[in-house]
Design an enzyme around this catalytic site. Sequence first.
Site, PDB file in Angstrom:
ATOM      1  N   GLY A 233     -23.367 -60.476 -10.931  1.00  0.00           N
ATOM      2  CA  GLY A 233     -23.664 -61.646 -10.013  1.00  0.00           C
ATOM      3  C   GLY A 233     -24.500 -61.012  -8.918  1.00  0.00           C
ATOM      4  N   ILE A 460     -16.389 -58.023 -11.530  1.00  0.00           N
ATOM      5  CA  ILE A 460     -17.614 -58.658 -12.094  1.00  0.00           C
ATOM      6  C   ILE A 460     -18.544 -57.598 -12.837  1.00  0.00           C
ATOM      7  CG2 ILE A 460     -18.058 -60.297 -10.195  1.00  0.00           C
ATOM      8  CD1 ILE A 460     -19.617 -58.401  -8.701  1.00  0.00           C
ATOM      9  N   GLY A 461     -17.879 -56.341 -13.505  1.00  0.00           N
ATOM     10  CA  GLY A 461     -18.499 -55.636 -14.087  1.00  0.00           C
ATOM     11  C   GLY A 461     -18.249 -54.200 -13.530  1.00  0.00           C
ATOM     12  N   THR A 462     -17.511 -54.139 -12.268  1.00  0.00           N
ATOM     13  CA  THR A 462     -17.641 -53.017 -11.382  1.00  0.00           C
ATOM     14  C   THR A 462     -16.283 -52.052 -11.859  1.00  0.00           C
ATOM     15  OG1 THR A 462     -16.398 -54.298  -9.746  1.00  0.00           O
ATOM     16  CG2 THR A 462     -18.434 -54.137  -9.498  1.00  0.00           C
ATOM     17  N   GLY A 503     -14.478 -55.114  -2.030  1.00  0.00           N
ATOM     18  CA  GLY A 503     -13.433 -55.678  -3.103  1.00  0.00           C
ATOM     19  C   GLY A 503     -12.256 -54.407  -3.053  1.00  0.00           C
ATOM     20  N   LEU A 586     -12.462 -43.187  -6.008  1.00  0.00           N
ATOM     21  CA  LEU A 586     -11.064 -43.497  -6.706  1.00  0.00           C
ATOM     22  C   LEU A 586     -11.142 -43.281  -8.112  1.00  0.00           C
ATOM     23  CD1 LEU A 586     -10.146 -46.489  -4.508  1.00  0.00           C
ATOM     24  CD2 LEU A 586      -9.556 -44.026  -3.965  1.00  0.00           C
ATOM     25  N   LYS A 657     -14.517 -45.752   0.620  1.00  0.00           N
ATOM     26  CA  LYS A 657     -15.682 -46.601   1.136  1.00  0.00           C
ATOM     27  C   LYS A 657     -16.112 -47.299  -0.081  1.00  0.00           C
ATOM     28  CE  LYS A 657     -16.690 -43.329   4.913  1.00  0.00           C
ATOM     29  NZ  LYS A 657     -17.993 -42.970   5.554  1.00  0.00           N
ATOM     30  N   GLY A 658     -16.969 -48.444   0.178  1.00  0.00           N
ATOM     31  CA  GLY A 658     -17.508 -49.298  -0.757  1.00  0.00           C
ATOM     32  C   GLY A 658     -18.691 -48.587  -1.520  1.00  0.00           C
ATOM     33  N   GLU A 661     -22.961 -51.049  -3.560  1.00  0.00           N
ATOM     34  CA  GLU A 661     -24.362 -51.571  -2.945  1.00  0.00           C
ATOM     35  C   GLU A 661     -25.088 -50.420  -2.508  1.00  0.00           C
ATOM     36  OE1 GLU A 661     -24.159 -55.732  -1.313  1.00  0.00           O
ATOM     37  OE2 GLU A 661     -22.146 -54.731  -0.931  1.00  0.00           O
TER      38      GLU A 661
END
Length: 709
Positions: A233, A460-462, A503, A586, A657-658, A661
């Site tokens: 996406g 979504i593929g993560t 997410g 993680l 943390k994310g 991106e």
Amino acid sequence: MTATDAVLGAPVERREGREKVTGTARYAAEYPQPGRAQAWPIPATVVRGRVTGVDTAAALALPGVLAVLTHENAPRLGAPDDPTLAVLQGPHVPHRGWFVGLVVAESLEAARAGAAAVRITYETEPHDVALTASHSGAYVPDSANGGFPAVTEHGDPDGAFAASATRVDVAYTVPPLHNHPMEPHTSTAHWDGERLTVHSSSQGTSAVRAELARLFALPEDRITVRAEHVGGGFGSKGTPRPEVVLAAMAARETGRPVTVALPRRYLPAVVGHRAPTLHRLRLGADAGGRLTSLVHEVTTYTSRVKEFVEQAAVPARVMYGTPALRTAHRVAALDVPTPSWMRAPGECPGMYALESAMDELAAELGVDPVELRIRNEPESEPDSGKPFSSRHLVECLREGARRFGWEDRDPRPRSCEEGSLLIGSGVASATYPVLVSPCVASARALPDGGFLVRVNATDIGTGARTVLAQIAADALGTPLDRVRLDVADSGIGFAPMAGGSSGTASWGSAVHAACVRLNGRLAEHSGRLPDEGIAAEADTSGTAGAESPFARHAFGAHFAEVGVDTVSGEVRVTRLLGVFAAGRILNARTARSQFIGGMTMGLGMALTEDSTMDPVFGDFVQRDLAAYHVPAHADVTDLEAHWVEEEDDHLNPMGSKGIGEIGIVGSAAAVGNAVHHATGIRFRELPLTPDRVLTALLAHEHPAGMLGV
């Protein structure tokens, strides 16, 4: 993996991997239901105007065609929260590609033939699709995306710049870019009386359900939205798109299940894109290489349908210490498709410009680009003044330089030649904010010794399924193979979308809380579990997303090596290295995949990706993967992603943390800076395609002979 002491951080394989590689994973178009029909949309062929006539007779006469919906006969919808979803509600055409009809048929082939047979006439109006930095219609919006102030200013940026010992005043251009996920936007809808079920290729089922409830005047509990598997996406599926509305509309009108799968060439006009951004950077520094002034001004566009302002100047509010800082956004409303979210909105184009300008400043100062960044480390976040919860950018730069062999680099531009190749290397920093949103989750202990965890997350593929199971197993103190996970179903409860690199933090916080509560209930229970098991729920509303006294960001550093062919103008990236500080990692396997995926996407931004707006027809020229070039494996031969160990107690229960991106942020700048080092030529417009590079090389070698070029 059965041990619980190392479940978080372990390189666990994706839970859905076998389904995907064997073809048993089902996507939104792959739910065969009795009587299912297919639908094909009809895009407008004018840039701006209105529909004056519709002739559907030829289409309806074709075998297999069931219905043709247009603004003349389509159901009236409620007012959408997002105006781009007001499809077939009136004759107005705000841009080329806006859907003006939908043909429903027994087969996809019949629907496509029917769409080609519909005759539509228009009344056209003058249009404007050209963005310039001096556009007369550009204005300062109330805010940029994310609620950021459009303008911020501290100190006296203009005065400090004028008084600076060294100054850089430069402009950069980032063209329109498109997400182009492997699975185009698709939805299958089915009505059972007043109950609606939708399988949608979406990054968040809760948002889709809320919008459908608003449009069709239904209570949300009568709508179920599922997104079991989503083929990418990159932000374009972060909010509901027209195809899900069209599918629900057509299913209601025909009384049959209907699938709407958008053709790829229609995507650029209706599912969002990264708007072009025009940047002006002014950097001033003292004799010691410390910034005295930083000004980042951005001009972009939005559509006339909906305001969307790419927040590209926001990263400059985070990165470097300076006593004088101004960031500003201007936007022009044009007759273009509505831009929307694309991986690292704001940070991606903004950091390309800022990190390119920092490289130019380093050259002017005669200071190593890595050292310049280290010298300008801020003590706190420049814009807010808040202390950082953790910031290890310097460690990323130093570790990246060590791994890359930066100290062996000859800093002189055009100092390394290998035959027809000019070799160069570049560096750029990266940042992305830590975001988290409220979410609900539940955990149930079962009599067989297993656990069922339910959270409406979208993978979504993560690798979200896998990481959430790891979080649950860690919190429950149980082997990973005893945890079963239900996801991607709006009936589970509210969950935010898969976006903003938030997410795992959002869903994981709720999962962790539910599992901790379940542990408490189990500790109070004695004897055999009841047949239904014992359950606990968690809702992180009021805690997740609450204002923090800390500035929370992930950071990173990119290093690139390129070879520029002086004969063809082709740029090849021979090495791409990223080092990141992103809290607790993680899952080492899925994290590395996310990092290198983002880095590769940044490589495409630097070298190949470009959407050209035709000023006459108001259409994007590159509308498929034959014309819009995304990188392939052969485009980078040595790709590495690493991270530094980072502990941060001010984030979430996992300390994460994310990572989805930050990999793209700064990647394009590192490549661009490497091309400058290789050639001695500064390119300030992306992408660095062979025609642009070769023209500049020839002009550099033979300036007098290029006067007419």
